[in-house]
Scaffold this active site. Structure first.
Site, PDB file in Angstrom:
ATOM      1  N   THR A  13       7.326   3.350  -7.323  1.00  0.00           N
ATOM      2  CA  THR A  13       7.350   2.488  -6.134  1.00  0.00           C
ATOM      3  C   THR A  13       7.037   1.028  -6.483  1.00  0.00           C
ATOM      4  OG1 THR A  13       6.504   4.395  -4.970  1.00  0.00           O
ATOM      5  CG2 THR A  13       6.393   2.311  -3.799  1.00  0.00           C
ATOM      6  N   VAL A  14       5.941   0.814  -7.230  1.00  0.00           N
ATOM      7  CA  VAL A  14       5.526  -0.566  -7.528  1.00  0.00           C
ATOM      8  C   VAL A  14       6.491  -1.189  -8.547  1.00  0.00           C
ATOM      9  CG1 VAL A  14       3.677  -2.025  -8.417  1.00  0.00           C
ATOM     10  CG2 VAL A  14       3.131  -0.061  -6.976  1.00  0.00           C
ATOM     11  N   ALA A  33       6.565 -21.023 -12.740  1.00  0.00           N
ATOM     12  CA  ALA A  33       6.039 -20.621 -14.051  1.00  0.00           C
ATOM     13  C   ALA A  33       6.461 -21.587 -15.156  1.00  0.00           C
ATOM     14  CB  ALA A  33       6.525 -19.208 -14.385  1.00  0.00           C
ATOM     15  N   LYS A 105      -6.395   0.508 -10.961  1.00  0.00           N
ATOM     16  CA  LYS A 105      -7.810   0.297 -10.618  1.00  0.00           C
ATOM     17  C   LYS A 105      -8.732   1.289 -11.308  1.00  0.00           C
ATOM     18  CE  LYS A 105      -5.305   1.661  -7.692  1.00  0.00           C
ATOM     19  NZ  LYS A 105      -4.320   1.372  -6.698  1.00  0.00           N
ATOM     20  N   ILE A 136      -3.279  -8.609  -1.543  1.00  0.00           N
ATOM     21  CA  ILE A 136      -4.261  -9.667  -1.231  1.00  0.00           C
ATOM     22  C   ILE A 136      -4.755 -10.270  -2.551  1.00  0.00           C
ATOM     23  CG2 ILE A 136      -6.471 -10.194  -0.140  1.00  0.00           C
ATOM     24  CD1 ILE A 136      -6.197  -7.663   1.533  1.00  0.00           C
ATOM     25  N   GLU A 190      -1.448  10.856   0.642  1.00  0.00           N
ATOM     26  CA  GLU A 190      -0.856  11.639  -0.444  1.00  0.00           C
ATOM     27  C   GLU A 190      -1.020  13.128  -0.159  1.00  0.00           C
ATOM     28  OE1 GLU A 190       0.210  10.231  -3.372  1.00  0.00           O
ATOM     29  OE2 GLU A 190      -0.466   8.174  -3.051  1.00  0.00           O
ATOM     30  N   ASP A 201     -11.232   5.928  -4.670  1.00  0.00           N
ATOM     31  CA  ASP A 201     -10.328   4.780  -4.829  1.00  0.00           C
ATOM     32  C   ASP A 201     -11.044   3.486  -4.407  1.00  0.00           C
ATOM     33  OD1 ASP A 201      -7.433   3.656  -5.016  1.00  0.00           O
ATOM     34  OD2 ASP A 201      -8.074   3.115  -2.989  1.00  0.00           O
ATOM     35  N   LYS A 205     -12.288   0.038  -6.679  1.00  0.00           N
ATOM     36  CA  LYS A 205     -11.982  -1.357  -6.329  1.00  0.00           C
ATOM     37  C   LYS A 205     -13.254  -2.187  -6.134  1.00  0.00           C
ATOM     38  CE  LYS A 205      -7.664   0.194  -4.197  1.00  0.00           C
ATOM     39  NZ  LYS A 205      -7.076   0.720  -2.961  1.00  0.00           N
TER      40      LYS A 205
HETATM   41  N1  HSE Z   1      -4.193   4.833  -2.016  1.00  0.00           N
HETATM   42  C1  HSE Z   1      -4.572   3.486  -1.802  1.00  0.00           C
HETATM   43  C2  HSE Z   1      -4.808   3.242  -0.316  1.00  0.00           C
HETATM   44  C3  HSE Z   1      -3.583   2.484  -2.274  1.00  0.00           C
HETATM   45  O1  HSE Z   1      -4.645   4.141   0.495  1.00  0.00           O
HETATM   46  O2  HSE Z   1      -5.164   2.133   0.007  1.00  0.00           O
HETATM   47  C4  HSE Z   1      -3.620   2.292  -3.737  1.00  0.00           C
HETATM   48  O3  HSE Z   1      -4.886   1.918  -4.164  1.00  0.00           O
END
Ligand code: HSE
Length: 436
Positions: A13-14, A33, A105, A136, A190, A201, A205
């Site tokens: 995806t990314v 750049a 992360k 962000i 997920e 997660d 962060k």
């Molecule tokens: N799974 C994360 C979220 C996104 O729900 O924000 C990726 O870090």
């Protein structure tokens, strides 16, 4: 000037977003750049799918190590995720003298210290804007924009999945399990949502932000982590009645005794802007001594928002590539020899306010017993809500907000209250932050 050549490890995806946005905005990016940025090779185990995505505009291989070994490639972008093979590949890329951009992360939070040490020794950059809050630019803000400040605290809604679930629970009055199922059906959560709903997660962060804000090493292993799985709809409702919203916050604070580093459901006053961040959006509030409060809001996940952060890193690395390594922005904002191993406080030593819900017998003297116990532990009540007992019931809910106290005092008071015969079932405790 010859374009910078990028090797992309993983085109899900990314990665797909990085490819698309780099192509679409190539003119703007070149003007910013000073050089073109071109994806030279994509490595992905699913070669056929990768070829469909890139057509013939980049080479596609299945072996990531072929990308790392290619002398034509200047920057390796790691978008594989996790800390298995991704860690080996990032360390190998550094050893091969490549600059690295990653959205990972977990990798940075858990192995960042080792990775930055290797990168420093080799004189290469490791950029990770996409690792925290997706699109962000919070790493940039903390590391550069707020560099004049003594940062005092950070509080962030940094997991979109859980914020979506909490928003739905509040809107619909549904319980956690029902909303989780719905979120999975809609693709917001997920199939295995453990890292999100258990707060892991968010802890990755906030550990990264804490290191950059306070000039300390990555200390994910010391973070206190509590997810939203035990949160009841009734507490969201009572909190609302008292003028608060419940959010899963990643919090880090600098105190006179050490660093607080914690993730847990938190009541915040509804009147704060951050309390009104709904759905899958992210927001991070930072308090610096000079600037006061600043707030950063946006999409914390998704293809193009995350690609936006990855490409910002690519531009940064491109601009700084020819700079002397000593004159680049340090990975952790502070010069490597100035990073200090400040203690991360155990949860019992943190100071915060609390929301308590007790199921109590509706009889004389109950409240007096409870307030006596709280007072004996130095816990002061800030607000109190007692619901009328339902018809035919002899029990009722007692909801309290306390002033700030040490967690260990609160736990001792809860243990004592739990021992009262008139207190029925488990006392619910949720931390509360005023963010003022
Ligand atoms: N799974 C994360 C979220 C996104 O729900 O924000 C990726 O870090």
């Amino acid at each position: 000037m010859k374009p910078i050549q990028v090797g992309l490890l993983g085109i899900g995806t990314v990665g797909g977003g990085v490819f698309t946005v780099l192509e679409r905005n190539q003119d703007e990016i070149l003007r910013r750049a000073g050089r073109g940025i071109r994806i030279h090779t994509v490595a992905d185990l699913n070669v056929e799918r990768a070829k469909e995505l890139v057509h013939d505009r980049a080479q596609v291989v299945s072996d990531a190590r072929a990308v790392i070994a290619n002398p034509e490639i200047d920057i390796v972008v790691e978008l594989i995720g996790g800390y298995g093979i991704a860690k080996d590949l990032v360390l190998e890329a550094i050893a091969a003298g490549k600059h690295v951009v990653t959205a990972n992360k977990a990798l940075i939070a858990v192995h960042g210290n080792e990775i930055f040490k290797a990168a420093h020794a080799k004189g290469v950059m490791v950029a990770f804007e996409a690792a925290v809050a997706g699109g962000i630019p919070i790493i940039k803000a903390l590391r550069e924009g707020l560099t004049a400040n003594r940062i005092e605290w950070i509080a962030g809604i940094i997991n979109g999945t859980t914020n979506f679930i909490l928003s739905e629970m509040r809107d619909k009055g549904s319980d956690f399990a029902t909303v989780l199922k719905e979120a999975q059906r809609l693709g917001y959560a997920e199939a295995d949502p453990t890292f999100d709903i258990e707060g892991i997660d968010a802890a990755h962060k906030v550990s990264i932000m804490s290191a950059i804000a306070f000039g300390i090493p990555m200390q994910f292993d010391k973070a206190y982590v509590e997810g939203i799985t035990n949160l009841a709809a009734i507490d969201i409702k009572y909190a609302e009645q008292l003028g608060y919203r419940i959010k899963l916050l990643g919090i880090t604070k600098k105190t006179s005794t050490g660093i607080e580093l914690r993730v847990h459901p938190t009541l915040i006053p509804t009147k704060r802007l951050i309390a009104n961040v709904e759905g899958a959006m992210n927001a991070v509030q930072v308090f610096g001594d000079a600037v006061g409060t600043t707030l950063y809001y946006g999409k914390g996940a998704g293809s193009e928002p995350t690609a936006s952060a990855v490409i910002a890193d690519l531009v940064d690395v491109t601009r700084l590539m020819t700079a002397d390594p000593e004159n680049r922005v340090p990975h952790l904002a502070f010069q490597p020899d100035a990073v200090r191993d400040t203690v991360v406080l155990p949860i019992g030593e943190i100071t915060t306010s609390y929301y308590l819900r007790l199921r109590v017998a509706d009889q004389a003297g109950v409240l007096a017993d409870i307030t006596k116990i709280l007072a004996s532990h130095g816990v002061s009540i800030d607000a109190l809500l007692q619901k009328e007992a339902n018809e035919g019931e002899s029990q009722t809910d007692l909801v309290m907000l306390t002033h700030e106290t040490k967690e260990k005092n609160m736990l001792a008071a809860i243990a004592d209250m739990q021992g009262l015969k008139t207190v029925v079932g488990e006392i619910v405790k949720i931390r509360l932050e005023n963010l003022s």
